[in-house]
Design a protein around this motif. Structure first.
Motif, PDB file in Angstrom:
ATOM      1  N   TYR A 107      50.726 -19.068  39.764  1.00 38.51           N
ATOM      2  CA  TYR A 107      49.696 -18.256  39.698  1.00 38.51           C
ATOM      3  C   TYR A 107      48.692 -18.854  38.784  1.00 38.51           C
ATOM      4  O   TYR A 107      48.894 -19.039  37.452  1.00 38.51           O
ATOM      5  CB  TYR A 107      49.975 -16.951  39.286  1.00 38.51           C
ATOM      6  N   VAL A 108      47.297 -18.712  39.393  1.00 37.78           N
ATOM      7  CA  VAL A 108      46.285 -19.337  38.372  1.00 37.78           C
ATOM      8  C   VAL A 108      44.909 -18.370  38.541  1.00 37.78           C
ATOM      9  O   VAL A 108      44.704 -18.171  39.635  1.00 37.78           O
ATOM     10  CB  VAL A 108      45.749 -20.914  38.751  1.00 37.78           C
ATOM     11  N   GLY A 109      44.461 -17.940  37.541  1.00 41.33           N
ATOM     12  CA  GLY A 109      43.234 -16.925  37.548  1.00 41.33           C
ATOM     13  C   GLY A 109      42.718 -16.591  36.510  1.00 41.33           C
ATOM     14  O   GLY A 109      43.061 -17.058  35.378  1.00 41.33           O
ATOM     15  N   GLU A 110      42.116 -15.543  36.299  1.00 39.73           N
ATOM     16  CA  GLU A 110      41.031 -14.946  35.295  1.00 39.73           C
ATOM     17  C   GLU A 110      41.370 -13.500  34.995  1.00 39.73           C
ATOM     18  O   GLU A 110      42.341 -12.887  35.182  1.00 39.73           O
ATOM     19  CB  GLU A 110      39.945 -15.421  35.219  1.00 39.73           C
ATOM     20  N   ALA A 111      40.318 -12.686  35.367  1.00 45.70           N
ATOM     21  CA  ALA A 111      40.341 -11.150  35.036  1.00 45.70           C
ATOM     22  C   ALA A 111      41.178 -10.450  36.248  1.00 45.70           C
ATOM     23  O   ALA A 111      41.848  -9.744  36.027  1.00 45.70           O
ATOM     24  CB  ALA A 111      38.910 -10.729  35.171  1.00 45.70           C
ATOM     25  N   GLU A 112      41.244 -11.157  37.505  1.00 44.03           N
ATOM     26  CA  GLU A 112      42.011 -10.585  38.458  1.00 44.03           C
ATOM     27  C   GLU A 112      43.720 -10.415  38.142  1.00 44.03           C
ATOM     28  O   GLU A 112      44.076  -9.497  38.430  1.00 44.03           O
ATOM     29  CB  GLU A 112      41.668 -10.906  39.728  1.00 44.03           C
ATOM     30  N   LEU A 113      44.020 -11.563  37.723  1.00 48.91           N
ATOM     31  CA  LEU A 113      45.503 -11.383  36.893  1.00 48.91           C
ATOM     32  C   LEU A 113      45.507 -10.638  35.846  1.00 48.91           C
ATOM     33  O   LEU A 113      46.807  -9.998  35.749  1.00 48.91           O
ATOM     34  CB  LEU A 113      45.808 -13.150  36.799  1.00 48.91           C
ATOM     35  N   ALA A 114      44.861 -10.572  34.870  1.00 47.26           N
ATOM     36  CA  ALA A 114      44.687  -9.701  33.764  1.00 47.26           C
ATOM     37  C   ALA A 114      44.800  -8.233  34.475  1.00 47.26           C
ATOM     38  O   ALA A 114      45.827  -7.375  33.621  1.00 47.26           O
ATOM     39  CB  ALA A 114      43.621  -9.898  32.926  1.00 47.26           C
ATOM     40  N   GLU A 115      44.245  -7.845  35.289  1.00 49.60           N
ATOM     41  CA  GLU A 115      44.177  -6.453  35.701  1.00 49.60           C
ATOM     42  C   GLU A 115      45.196  -6.044  36.530  1.00 49.60           C
ATOM     43  O   GLU A 115      45.893  -5.201  36.387  1.00 49.60           O
ATOM     44  CB  GLU A 115      42.975  -6.288  36.845  1.00 49.60           C
ATOM     45  N   LYS A 116      45.920  -7.122  37.168  1.00 48.56           N
ATOM     46  CA  LYS A 116      47.339  -6.882  37.893  1.00 48.56           C
ATOM     47  C   LYS A 116      48.418  -6.681  36.816  1.00 48.56           C
ATOM     48  O   LYS A 116      49.175  -5.745  37.048  1.00 48.56           O
ATOM     49  CB  LYS A 116      48.088  -8.228  38.630  1.00 48.56           C
TER      50      LYS A 116
ATOM     51  N   GLN B  58      47.892  -5.580  33.833  1.00 48.58           N
ATOM     52  CA  GLN B  58      47.618  -4.201  33.048  1.00 48.58           C
ATOM     53  C   GLN B  58      48.060  -3.185  34.034  1.00 48.58           C
ATOM     54  O   GLN B  58      48.673  -2.124  33.599  1.00 48.58           O
ATOM     55  CB  GLN B  58      46.148  -4.053  32.928  1.00 48.58           C
ATOM     56  N   ASN B  59      48.173  -3.398  35.313  1.00 48.21           N
ATOM     57  CA  ASN B  59      48.776  -2.379  36.312  1.00 48.21           C
ATOM     58  C   ASN B  59      50.262  -2.551  36.573  1.00 48.21           C
ATOM     59  O   ASN B  59      50.791  -1.596  37.493  1.00 48.21           O
ATOM     60  CB  ASN B  59      48.060  -2.490  37.528  1.00 48.21           C
ATOM     61  N   GLY B  60      50.883  -3.438  35.763  1.00 48.74           N
ATOM     62  CA  GLY B  60      52.411  -3.443  35.600  1.00 48.74           C
ATOM     63  C   GLY B  60      53.133  -4.436  36.611  1.00 48.74           C
ATOM     64  O   GLY B  60      54.255  -4.535  36.768  1.00 48.74           O
ATOM     65  N   TRP B  61      52.345  -5.476  36.732  1.00 49.32           N
ATOM     66  CA  TRP B  61      52.904  -6.674  37.657  1.00 49.32           C
ATOM     67  C   TRP B  61      53.193  -7.698  36.669  1.00 49.32           C
ATOM     68  O   TRP B  61      52.727  -8.265  35.690  1.00 49.32           O
ATOM     69  CB  TRP B  61      51.661  -7.222  38.599  1.00 49.32           C
TER      70      TRP B  61
ATOM     71  N   MET C  54      40.360 -18.771  27.240  1.00 45.92           N
ATOM     72  CA  MET C  54      40.425 -17.512  27.981  1.00 45.92           C
ATOM     73  C   MET C  54      41.269 -16.532  27.164  1.00 45.92           C
ATOM     74  O   MET C  54      41.637 -15.529  27.820  1.00 45.92           O
ATOM     75  CB  MET C  54      41.500 -17.927  29.109  1.00 45.92           C
ATOM     76  N   MET C  55      41.597 -16.798  25.621  1.00 42.96           N
ATOM     77  CA  MET C  55      42.365 -16.014  24.969  1.00 42.96           C
ATOM     78  C   MET C  55      41.596 -14.407  24.508  1.00 42.96           C
ATOM     79  O   MET C  55      42.127 -13.529  24.304  1.00 42.96           O
ATOM     80  CB  MET C  55      42.586 -16.534  23.731  1.00 42.96           C
ATOM     81  N   GLY C  56      40.127 -14.404  24.770  1.00 45.49           N
ATOM     82  CA  GLY C  56      39.499 -13.158  24.742  1.00 45.49           C
ATOM     83  C   GLY C  56      40.096 -12.207  25.707  1.00 45.49           C
ATOM     84  O   GLY C  56      40.150 -11.183  25.338  1.00 45.49           O
ATOM     85  N   GLN C  57      40.353 -12.575  26.849  1.00 49.71           N
ATOM     86  CA  GLN C  57      40.705 -11.730  28.169  1.00 49.71           C
ATOM     87  C   GLN C  57      42.200 -11.459  27.764  1.00 49.71           C
ATOM     88  O   GLN C  57      42.975 -10.528  27.889  1.00 49.71           O
ATOM     89  CB  GLN C  57      40.475 -12.285  29.272  1.00 49.71           C
ATOM     90  N   VAL C  58      43.021 -12.637  27.729  1.00 50.79           N
ATOM     91  CA  VAL C  58      44.424 -12.561  27.443  1.00 50.79           C
ATOM     92  C   VAL C  58      44.916 -11.607  26.220  1.00 50.79           C
ATOM     93  O   VAL C  58      45.904 -11.094  25.971  1.00 50.79           O
ATOM     94  CB  VAL C  58      44.980 -14.230  27.230  1.00 50.79           C
TER      95      VAL C  58
ATOM     96  N   ARG D  24      43.782  -8.840  25.018  1.00 54.19           N
ATOM     97  CA  ARG D  24      43.687  -7.578  25.433  1.00 54.19           C
ATOM     98  C   ARG D  24      45.042  -7.141  26.286  1.00 54.19           C
ATOM     99  O   ARG D  24      45.254  -6.093  26.115  1.00 54.19           O
ATOM    100  CB  ARG D  24      42.578  -7.426  26.361  1.00 54.19           C
ATOM    101  N   LEU D  25      46.009  -8.304  26.340  1.00 48.10           N
ATOM    102  CA  LEU D  25      47.215  -8.071  27.322  1.00 48.10           C
ATOM    103  C   LEU D  25      48.239  -8.047  26.173  1.00 48.10           C
ATOM    104  O   LEU D  25      49.514  -7.868  26.552  1.00 48.10           O
ATOM    105  CB  LEU D  25      47.367  -9.156  28.206  1.00 48.10           C
ATOM    106  N   GLY D  26      48.076  -8.084  24.821  1.00 49.45           N
ATOM    107  CA  GLY D  26      49.048  -8.096  23.941  1.00 49.45           C
ATOM    108  C   GLY D  26      50.011  -7.090  23.743  1.00 49.45           C
ATOM    109  O   GLY D  26      51.332  -7.483  23.727  1.00 49.45           O
ATOM    110  N   ARG D  27      49.677  -5.913  24.225  1.00 48.50           N
ATOM    111  CA  ARG D  27      50.433  -4.826  24.053  1.00 48.50           C
ATOM    112  C   ARG D  27      51.496  -4.763  25.234  1.00 48.50           C
ATOM    113  O   ARG D  27      52.748  -4.209  25.085  1.00 48.50           O
ATOM    114  CB  ARG D  27      49.678  -3.396  24.288  1.00 48.50           C
ATOM    115  N   VAL D  28      51.364  -5.360  26.470  1.00 48.19           N
ATOM    116  CA  VAL D  28      52.114  -5.659  27.524  1.00 48.19           C
ATOM    117  C   VAL D  28      52.844  -6.816  27.508  1.00 48.19           C
ATOM    118  O   VAL D  28      54.297  -6.794  27.557  1.00 48.19           O
ATOM    119  CB  VAL D  28      51.422  -5.087  28.788  1.00 48.19           C
ATOM    120  N   LEU D  29      52.084  -7.795  27.047  1.00 48.28           N
ATOM    121  CA  LEU D  29      52.855  -9.248  27.220  1.00 48.28           C
ATOM    122  C   LEU D  29      53.880  -9.461  25.935  1.00 48.28           C
ATOM    123  O   LEU D  29      54.678 -10.091  25.995  1.00 48.28           O
ATOM    124  CB  LEU D  29      51.874 -10.171  27.315  1.00 48.28           C
ATOM    125  N   GLY D  30      53.495  -8.965  24.752  1.00 46.51           N
ATOM    126  CA  GLY D  30      54.059  -9.089  23.578  1.00 46.51           C
ATOM    127  C   GLY D  30      55.293  -8.690  23.308  1.00 46.51           C
ATOM    128  O   GLY D  30      56.292  -9.400  23.071  1.00 46.51           O
ATOM    129  N   PRO D  31      55.742  -7.476  23.822  1.00 51.01           N
ATOM    130  CA  PRO D  31      56.998  -7.081  23.661  1.00 51.01           C
ATOM    131  C   PRO D  31      57.996  -7.777  24.834  1.00 51.01           C
ATOM    132  O   PRO D  31      59.271  -7.761  24.719  1.00 51.01           O
ATOM    133  CB  PRO D  31      56.800  -5.308  24.196  1.00 51.01           C
TER     134      PRO D  31
END
Length: 230
Positions: A94-103, A105-108, A120-124, A126-133
């Protein structure tokens, strides 16, 4: 403590108590004692003399096993432009930007490793709370925040593993599958052991490696005489 299965107990009884086996013997025994109905992973676990409260005694990084881990990794890459094309050409799933971040965030979470270019780390971030754990947050120390996305994806696909000490100073990683030839498992184990020795923090006094144990997914651990590997 969880109750051990009869199969586990029977397998554990075949291990000589207190014995540290040669690497060749340990690999053969772990494969013999495996009772999973699938191609189980073989892991190595280290107990290290580290005070992980000290920043300079925390081990974290990545390592490419000579013969891979036997696990197919699904790689997601956050990149744009030419770097996105490089990631796709290298085999990223999978390769992408905001569309992957949104997916996400929605539990994918249909991926195993996340790679991102620094821009890209500015966008990524924001996913720390879901990717980190889940241990999925990209990190420069593991080579997953990089401009060389081609190399990162190729290494992960080739069998790159990540490691990190827990609070007690333990490190555990997969080194292959039960179906691997003994020689390939031994080569992987020797290579990772050399890496562990190379990473010895300067602040550590006395014995560094306290124990080295290998096991299959459900099987009992077999201690290895790691002094023979020096």
């Amino acid at each position: 403590m969880a109750k051990k299965s009869k199969q586990y107990v029977n397998a554990a009884e075949k291990i000589e108590k207190g014995k540290a086996y040669s690497l060749d013997e340990a690999v053969a025994l772990v494969k013999e004692l495996d009772f999973a109905k699938f191609d189980a992973s073989i892991d190595v676990a280290y107990k290290l003399n580290l005070d992980t409260r000290q920043a300079d005694q925390q081990l974290r990084g990545a390592f490419v096993l000579p013969n891979g881990s036997g696990k197919t990794q699904r790689v997601l890459v956050f990149a744009r432009g030419e770097k996105a094309k490089e990631a796709e050409a290298a085999g990223a799933d999978y390769v992408g930007e905001a569309e992957l971040a949104e997916k996400i965030q929605n539990g994918w979470f249909d991926f195993d490793v996340v790679v991102a270019t620094p821009d890209m780390m500015g966008q990524v971030g924001r996913l720390g709370r879901v990717l980190g754990p889940k241990g999925l947050m990209p990190n420069p120390k593991t080579g997953t925040v990089t401009m060389d996305v081609k190399k990162a994806v190729e290494e992960i696909k080739a069998g790159k593993i990540t490691y990190r000490t827990d609070k007690a100073g333990n490190v555990q990683v997969p080194v292959g599958k039960v179906s691997f030839d003994d020689a390939k498992l031994i080569e992987n184990l020797k290579a990772f052991h050399a890496n562990i020795l190379r990473l010895r923090p300067a602040a550590v006094k006395g014995r560094y490696v306290r124990s080295m144990t290998i096991s299959s997914t459900f099987g009992p651990g077999v201690k290895v005489n790691f002094n023979e590997l020096v």
